[in-house]
Design a protein around this motif. Sequence first.
Motif, PDB file in Angstrom:
ATOM      1  N   TRP A 159     -45.498 -17.522 -14.307  1.00  0.00           N
ATOM      2  CA  TRP A 159     -44.706 -17.734 -13.089  1.00  0.00           C
ATOM      3  C   TRP A 159     -43.589 -18.741 -13.343  1.00  0.00           C
ATOM      4  O   TRP A 159     -42.466 -18.569 -12.868  1.00  0.00           O
ATOM      5  CB  TRP A 159     -45.605 -18.191 -11.952  1.00  0.00           C
ATOM      6  CG  TRP A 159     -44.847 -18.503 -10.694  1.00  0.00           C
ATOM      7  CD1 TRP A 159     -44.469 -19.728 -10.252  1.00  0.00           C
ATOM      8  CD2 TRP A 159     -44.357 -17.558  -9.739  1.00  0.00           C
ATOM      9  NE1 TRP A 159     -43.774 -19.624  -9.068  1.00  0.00           N
ATOM     10  CE2 TRP A 159     -43.693 -18.294  -8.727  1.00  0.00           C
ATOM     11  CE3 TRP A 159     -44.430 -16.172  -9.634  1.00  0.00           C
ATOM     12  CZ2 TRP A 159     -43.103 -17.678  -7.631  1.00  0.00           C
ATOM     13  CZ3 TRP A 159     -43.850 -15.557  -8.537  1.00  0.00           C
ATOM     14  CH2 TRP A 159     -43.181 -16.296  -7.556  1.00  0.00           C
ATOM     15  N   HIS A 160     -43.899 -19.796 -14.095  1.00  0.00           N
ATOM     16  CA  HIS A 160     -42.892 -20.802 -14.421  1.00  0.00           C
ATOM     17  C   HIS A 160     -41.750 -20.161 -15.222  1.00  0.00           C
ATOM     18  O   HIS A 160     -40.568 -20.446 -14.962  1.00  0.00           O
ATOM     19  CB  HIS A 160     -43.529 -21.934 -15.222  1.00  0.00           C
ATOM     20  CG  HIS A 160     -42.549 -22.947 -15.717  1.00  0.00           C
ATOM     21  ND1 HIS A 160     -41.922 -23.862 -14.876  1.00  0.00           N
ATOM     22  CD2 HIS A 160     -42.050 -23.194 -16.965  1.00  0.00           C
ATOM     23  CE1 HIS A 160     -41.107 -24.622 -15.576  1.00  0.00           C
ATOM     24  NE2 HIS A 160     -41.162 -24.244 -16.849  1.00  0.00           N
ATOM     25  N   GLN A 161     -42.078 -19.288 -16.156  1.00  0.00           N
ATOM     26  CA  GLN A 161     -41.035 -18.610 -16.931  1.00  0.00           C
ATOM     27  C   GLN A 161     -40.231 -17.648 -16.058  1.00  0.00           C
ATOM     28  O   GLN A 161     -39.030 -17.455 -16.288  1.00  0.00           O
ATOM     29  CB  GLN A 161     -41.658 -17.859 -18.112  1.00  0.00           C
ATOM     30  CG  GLN A 161     -42.133 -18.748 -19.243  1.00  0.00           C
ATOM     31  CD  GLN A 161     -40.997 -19.522 -19.883  1.00  0.00           C
ATOM     32  OE1 GLN A 161     -39.828 -19.144 -19.797  1.00  0.00           O
ATOM     33  NE2 GLN A 161     -41.341 -20.624 -20.534  1.00  0.00           N
ATOM     34  N   LEU A 162     -40.880 -17.046 -15.070  1.00  0.00           N
ATOM     35  CA  LEU A 162     -40.141 -16.181 -14.142  1.00  0.00           C
ATOM     36  C   LEU A 162     -39.075 -16.986 -13.405  1.00  0.00           C
ATOM     37  O   LEU A 162     -37.931 -16.530 -13.263  1.00  0.00           O
ATOM     38  CB  LEU A 162     -41.111 -15.546 -13.144  1.00  0.00           C
ATOM     39  CG  LEU A 162     -40.481 -14.739 -11.996  1.00  0.00           C
ATOM     40  CD1 LEU A 162     -39.692 -13.562 -12.530  1.00  0.00           C
ATOM     41  CD2 LEU A 162     -41.545 -14.274 -11.011  1.00  0.00           C
ATOM     42  N   VAL A 163     -39.434 -18.185 -12.955  1.00  0.00           N
ATOM     43  CA  VAL A 163     -38.469 -19.038 -12.262  1.00  0.00           C
ATOM     44  C   VAL A 163     -37.381 -19.506 -13.231  1.00  0.00           C
ATOM     45  O   VAL A 163     -36.182 -19.494 -12.906  1.00  0.00           O
ATOM     46  CB  VAL A 163     -39.188 -20.237 -11.619  1.00  0.00           C
ATOM     47  CG1 VAL A 163     -38.176 -21.191 -10.997  1.00  0.00           C
ATOM     48  CG2 VAL A 163     -40.191 -19.756 -10.565  1.00  0.00           C
ATOM     49  N   GLU A 164     -37.782 -19.886 -14.442  1.00  0.00           N
ATOM     50  CA  GLU A 164     -36.829 -20.402 -15.416  1.00  0.00           C
ATOM     51  C   GLU A 164     -35.828 -19.323 -15.848  1.00  0.00           C
ATOM     52  O   GLU A 164     -34.621 -19.580 -15.948  1.00  0.00           O
ATOM     53  CB  GLU A 164     -37.573 -20.930 -16.652  1.00  0.00           C
ATOM     54  CG  GLU A 164     -38.357 -22.202 -16.415  1.00  0.00           C
ATOM     55  CD  GLU A 164     -37.458 -23.419 -16.378  1.00  0.00           C
ATOM     56  OE1 GLU A 164     -36.402 -23.392 -17.032  1.00  0.00           O
ATOM     57  OE2 GLU A 164     -37.813 -24.397 -15.689  1.00  0.00           O
ATOM     58  N   LEU A 216     -33.073 -12.967 -16.125  1.00  0.00           N
ATOM     59  CA  LEU A 216     -34.080 -11.914 -16.317  1.00  0.00           C
ATOM     60  C   LEU A 216     -33.604 -10.588 -15.743  1.00  0.00           C
ATOM     61  O   LEU A 216     -33.779  -9.526 -16.366  1.00  0.00           O
ATOM     62  CB  LEU A 216     -35.393 -12.334 -15.664  1.00  0.00           C
ATOM     63  CG  LEU A 216     -36.528 -11.311 -15.719  1.00  0.00           C
ATOM     64  CD1 LEU A 216     -36.949 -11.036 -17.148  1.00  0.00           C
ATOM     65  CD2 LEU A 216     -37.715 -11.799 -14.878  1.00  0.00           C
ATOM     66  N   ILE A 217     -32.978 -10.618 -14.567  1.00  0.00           N
ATOM     67  CA  ILE A 217     -32.502  -9.384 -13.945  1.00  0.00           C
ATOM     68  C   ILE A 217     -31.412  -8.733 -14.774  1.00  0.00           C
ATOM     69  O   ILE A 217     -31.284  -7.500 -14.803  1.00  0.00           O
ATOM     70  CB  ILE A 217     -32.013  -9.667 -12.500  1.00  0.00           C
ATOM     71  CG1 ILE A 217     -31.774  -8.378 -11.743  1.00  0.00           C
ATOM     72  CG2 ILE A 217     -30.776 -10.547 -12.512  1.00  0.00           C
ATOM     73  CD1 ILE A 217     -33.009  -7.579 -11.497  1.00  0.00           C
ATOM     74  N   GLU A 218     -30.632  -9.546 -15.491  1.00  0.00           N
ATOM     75  CA  GLU A 218     -29.595  -9.001 -16.366  1.00  0.00           C
ATOM     76  C   GLU A 218     -30.221  -8.351 -17.594  1.00  0.00           C
ATOM     77  O   GLU A 218     -29.783  -7.273 -18.017  1.00  0.00           O
ATOM     78  CB  GLU A 218     -28.623 -10.105 -16.767  1.00  0.00           C
ATOM     79  CG  GLU A 218     -27.825 -10.673 -15.598  1.00  0.00           C
ATOM     80  CD  GLU A 218     -26.997 -11.883 -15.977  1.00  0.00           C
ATOM     81  OE1 GLU A 218     -26.121 -12.271 -15.166  1.00  0.00           O
ATOM     82  OE2 GLU A 218     -27.218 -12.447 -17.071  1.00  0.00           O
ATOM     83  N   GLY A 223     -41.955 -10.358 -19.846  1.00  0.00           N
ATOM     84  CA  GLY A 223     -41.180  -9.161 -20.160  1.00  0.00           C
ATOM     85  C   GLY A 223     -41.990  -7.891 -20.013  1.00  0.00           C
ATOM     86  O   GLY A 223     -41.490  -6.868 -19.524  1.00  0.00           O
ATOM     87  N   LEU A 224     -43.265  -7.945 -20.409  1.00  0.00           N
ATOM     88  CA  LEU A 224     -44.128  -6.772 -20.247  1.00  0.00           C
ATOM     89  C   LEU A 224     -44.328  -6.439 -18.770  1.00  0.00           C
ATOM     90  O   LEU A 224     -44.321  -5.257 -18.387  1.00  0.00           O
ATOM     91  CB  LEU A 224     -45.477  -7.025 -20.916  1.00  0.00           C
ATOM     92  CG  LEU A 224     -45.455  -7.184 -22.443  1.00  0.00           C
ATOM     93  CD1 LEU A 224     -46.849  -7.484 -22.967  1.00  0.00           C
ATOM     94  CD2 LEU A 224     -44.897  -5.930 -23.104  1.00  0.00           C
TER      95      LEU A 224
END
Length: 291
Positions: free
Chosen positions: A72-77, A93-95, A262-263
């Motif tokens: 979750w922390h990496q999702l925010v980062e 991430l969306i890019e 990423g997965l």
Amino acid sequence: MSTSVTTATAPPAAEPSIGGPPAGRRAPAPRGGRRRRILLRLLALAVLYALWEVAARVTRNPTFIPPPSAVWHQLVETSSTHDGRRGYSGHLLIEHLGVSLRRILVGSAIGIGAGLVLGVVMGSVAWIRVVVEPVVTFIRALPPLAYFSLFIIWFGIDETPKIWLLSIAAMPPVAVAAAAAVYSAPTALVEAARALGAGRRQVIRDVVLPSALPEIFTGIRLAVGVAYSSVVAAETINGVPGIGGMIRDAQRYSQTDVVVLGLFAIGLSGLLIDALLRTAENRLIPWRGRA
């Protein structure tokens, strides 16, 4: 002497119930059944989350099994800018996901188009099927990385080898499904159309393809799934931005939480696209599943 004659009368045909579904169409699932399925799926997700949390606490090795909080922390980062760093490797991430989805879309479209044409021809012309079918089976058996190196030698390290890889990976499932569906088209309908004066093209267009569409759509869904599973291989070389390139780059630095993120991004976007394909299938092939 009089004899009594009893005449048997056929029972009246059952009238359709008021408000019931029309003949030949599946009744919609009751609301209770839908709620039950949703609750079961939510329960399964909760159980998987609990098992993940327990496994992370037991191993106490975030490089081996990162806890959900780390992912979750990496999702925010990776979805924002922090301390002058924008996302991951300069891209959000969306890019990364958008670039990979564009590659998958283009590659799948080319592979599906080529597989559809090839499959219809294989299913319609016997000698072409005999010649081409072993080639399609040979390509389907090859792992993507086996011919990706060859594409890099031919086309360099830009977008072209990635698109070629995804196209070749997506082509065999559609070709095999289309060939089998066209070859097994209802003989009675084909002969009836020919008896009415329909030519070869008209028979294929009006009889063969409509009967083959359900199986062809199954092949299309499989092809998109194969393209998704090949995107990491396609982005091993010069794949950033790209979700597969992000995963490969994180693997080099043992960033397991980024790899897991990423997965999840690939899997969830794959579920969404498969749901869209299912919706399109239900709209374009309303006769599938009829009694």
